[in-house]
Design a protein around this motif. Structure first.
Motif, mmCIF file in Angstrom:
data_model
loop_
_atom_site.group_PDB
_atom_site.id
_atom_site.type_symbol
_atom_site.label_atom_id
_atom_site.label_comp_id
_atom_site.label_asym_id
_atom_site.label_seq_id
_atom_site.Cartn_x
_atom_site.Cartn_y
_atom_site.Cartn_z
ATOM 1 N N UNK A 1 2.756 -18.566 7.340
ATOM 2 C CA UNK A 1 3.619 -17.656 8.073
ATOM 3 C C UNK A 1 3.427 -16.242 7.548
ATOM 4 N N UNK A 2 3.000 -15.358 8.443
ATOM 5 C CA UNK A 2 2.839 -13.961 8.066
ATOM 6 C C UNK A 2 4.168 -13.254 8.282
ATOM 7 N N UNK A 3 4.718 -12.688 7.226
ATOM 8 C CA UNK A 3 5.988 -11.976 7.343
ATOM 9 C C UNK A 3 5.831 -10.660 8.092
ATOM 10 N N UNK A 4 6.948 -10.024 8.359
ATOM 11 C CA UNK A 4 6.935 -8.743 9.051
ATOM 12 C C UNK A 4 6.502 -7.628 8.103
ATOM 13 N N UNK A 5 5.825 -6.650 8.666
ATOM 14 C CA UNK A 5 5.478 -5.462 7.896
ATOM 15 C C UNK A 5 6.701 -4.549 7.818
ATOM 16 N N UNK A 6 6.915 -3.996 6.642
ATOM 17 C CA UNK A 6 7.997 -3.022 6.463
ATOM 18 C C UNK A 6 7.406 -1.728 5.911
ATOM 19 N N UNK A 7 7.975 -0.624 6.353
ATOM 20 C CA UNK A 7 7.545 0.699 5.890
ATOM 21 C C UNK A 7 8.794 1.451 5.433
ATOM 22 N N UNK A 8 8.766 1.963 4.213
ATOM 23 C CA UNK A 8 9.924 2.694 3.715
ATOM 24 C C UNK A 8 9.448 3.809 2.782
ATOM 25 N N UNK A 9 10.343 4.759 2.514
ATOM 26 C CA UNK A 9 10.011 5.884 1.641
ATOM 27 C C UNK A 9 9.721 5.385 0.226
ATOM 28 N N UNK B 1 -0.464 1.867 11.038
ATOM 29 C CA UNK B 1 -0.319 0.497 10.531
ATOM 30 C C UNK B 1 -1.421 -0.429 11.038
ATOM 31 N N UNK B 2 -1.784 -0.310 12.302
ATOM 32 C CA UNK B 2 -2.773 -1.230 12.874
ATOM 33 C C UNK B 2 -4.115 -1.169 12.142
ATOM 34 N N UNK B 3 -4.431 -0.015 11.590
ATOM 35 C CA UNK B 3 -5.721 0.144 10.908
ATOM 36 C C UNK B 3 -5.768 -0.605 9.576
ATOM 37 N N UNK B 4 -4.623 -0.787 8.930
ATOM 38 C CA UNK B 4 -4.612 -1.431 7.612
ATOM 39 C C UNK B 4 -4.050 -2.855 7.662
ATOM 40 N N UNK B 5 -3.558 -3.273 8.813
ATOM 41 C CA UNK B 5 -2.975 -4.619 8.927
ATOM 42 C C UNK B 5 -3.936 -5.725 8.494
ATOM 43 N N UNK B 6 -5.180 -5.780 9.050
ATOM 44 C CA UNK B 6 -6.062 -6.903 8.712
ATOM 45 C C UNK B 6 -6.328 -7.043 7.217
ATOM 46 N N UNK B 7 -6.617 -5.931 6.562
ATOM 47 C CA UNK B 7 -6.932 -6.009 5.131
ATOM 48 C C UNK B 7 -5.697 -6.377 4.318
ATOM 49 N N UNK B 8 -4.515 -5.944 4.760
ATOM 50 C CA UNK B 8 -3.297 -6.291 4.014
ATOM 51 C C UNK B 8 -2.939 -7.761 4.198
ATOM 52 N N UNK C 1 0.847 -1.194 0.000
ATOM 53 C CA UNK C 1 0.000 0.000 0.000
ATOM 54 C C UNK C 1 0.883 1.244 0.000
ATOM 55 N N UNK C 2 0.459 2.245 -0.740
ATOM 56 C CA UNK C 2 1.109 3.556 -0.639
ATOM 57 C C UNK C 2 0.280 4.412 0.305
ATOM 58 N N UNK C 3 0.937 4.965 1.304
ATOM 59 C CA UNK C 3 0.236 5.770 2.309
ATOM 60 C C UNK C 3 0.990 7.077 2.518
ATOM 61 N N UNK C 4 0.286 8.046 3.044
ATOM 62 C CA UNK C 4 0.903 9.329 3.369
ATOM 63 C C UNK C 4 1.326 9.334 4.832
ATOM 64 N N UNK C 5 2.474 9.926 5.107
ATOM 65 C CA UNK C 5 2.938 10.039 6.488
ATOM 66 C C UNK C 5 1.924 10.826 7.305
ATOM 67 N N UNK C 6 1.767 10.440 8.565
ATOM 68 C CA UNK C 6 0.814 11.143 9.426
ATOM 69 C C UNK C 6 1.495 11.885 10.571
ATOM 70 N N UNK C 7 2.829 11.835 10.612
ATOM 71 C CA UNK C 7 3.579 12.532 11.660
ATOM 72 C C UNK C 7 4.881 13.070 11.079
ATOM 73 N N UNK C 8 5.236 14.270 11.495
ATOM 74 C CA UNK C 8 6.500 14.868 11.058
ATOM 75 C C UNK C 8 7.299 15.311 12.280
ATOM 76 N N UNK C 9 8.606 15.092 12.209
ATOM 77 C CA UNK C 9 9.524 15.580 13.238
ATOM 78 C C UNK C 9 10.508 16.507 12.539
ATOM 79 N N UNK D 1 3.981 0.535 2.421
ATOM 80 C CA UNK D 1 3.822 -0.489 3.453
ATOM 81 C C UNK D 1 3.764 -1.833 2.738
ATOM 82 N N UNK D 2 4.532 -2.798 3.223
ATOM 83 C CA UNK D 2 4.676 -4.066 2.500
ATOM 84 C C UNK D 2 4.641 -5.245 3.474
ATOM 85 N N UNK D 3 3.973 -6.322 3.073
ATOM 86 C CA UNK D 3 3.993 -7.557 3.850
ATOM 87 C C UNK D 3 3.941 -8.738 2.885
#
Length: 239
Positions: A208-216, A171-178, A50-58, A227-229
């Protein structure tokens, strides 16, 4: 008479032995076939992205100063920080989204290998950090930092510690559907494999469900994330 009866008994025993052997052979053959059928497994992987927009900035804004007296450094750093704070507040950020580090002032002559020829004796820096969910506001306001420069604020723009960090915390909101999507994709791959091997897809042997990864998404748009699984599923194949 006795000899005839013994012959009959021998014949009966032989027939029984042959029948038992035939049944045993049939049972073993069936067991071996069943075992081989049970042992036929295909392991496949299913991907979901999934392509998602960041929701927090530092956003760290660092100011640097140099001079020959400590008092001057502290005063100038404080003036810069106050100017940045006012700039951020007037542009829609809240005080609760801002944090200020302690000033860091260095005396060059106090360094081990220092010489008298150090130029300006003191250098200092201080950082005000914005932690916010207003991601688009950060992106827009970063284009206006020249306004601070025009007011004499000495902003540092070099170095890893001045880069904006963008994060995705949903991530928790989109985990089940992914997870469902990756498992469905894995099953589709397994079905095609079974079809090509003249088999039918049986029960799931393991999953086996792999780990979720998030990258630019790319280096130019760090506020967009991928977001990838990958799920790994093993299916039994049956004839």
């Amino acid at each position: 008479m006795s000899t005839s009866r013994s012959s009959v008994n021998a014949i009966i025993f032989a027939v029984a032995a042959i029948a038992s052997a035939a049944l045993l052979s049939s049972g073993l053959t069936s067991s071996i076939n069943n075992f081989r059928s049970f042992d036929r497994v295909v392991e496949v992987k299913g991907l979901a992205e999934r392509e998602v927009a960041a929701d927090t900035a530092i956003w760290p804004l660092k100011v640097t100063r140099a001079g020959n007296t400590q008092n001057t450094i502290y005063q100038e750093l404080d003036q810069d920080i106050q100017a940045i704070r006012a700039f951020l507040l007037v542009n829609g950020f809240d005080e609760s989204e801002l944090s200020v580090s302690a000033p860091n002032v260095l005396d060059k002559l106090a360094e081990r290998w220092a010489t008298e020829d150090v130029g300006l004796r003191f250098t200092g820096d201080q950082t005000i950090t914005v932690y916010t969910e207003k991601v688009n506001q950060v992106r827009e306001l970063r284009q206006q930092l020249s306004e601070l420069g025009k007011k004499g604020v000495s902003l540092s723009s070099n170095g890893y510690d001045t880069q904006v960090e963008y994060h995705f915390n949903g991530l928790n909101a989109i985990k089940p559907s992914m997870i469902e999507e990756s498992a469905r994709n894995a099953r589709e791959v397994a079905l095609r494999f079974a079809e090509h091997s003249d088999s039918e897809l049986g029960k799931i042997r393991s999953a086996n469900q792999g780990q979720f990864t998030i990258y630019d998404r790319d280096s130019n748009t760090p506020h967009l994330k991928i977001v990838r699984v990958v799920s790994t599923v093993a299916y039994q194949l049956v004839d």
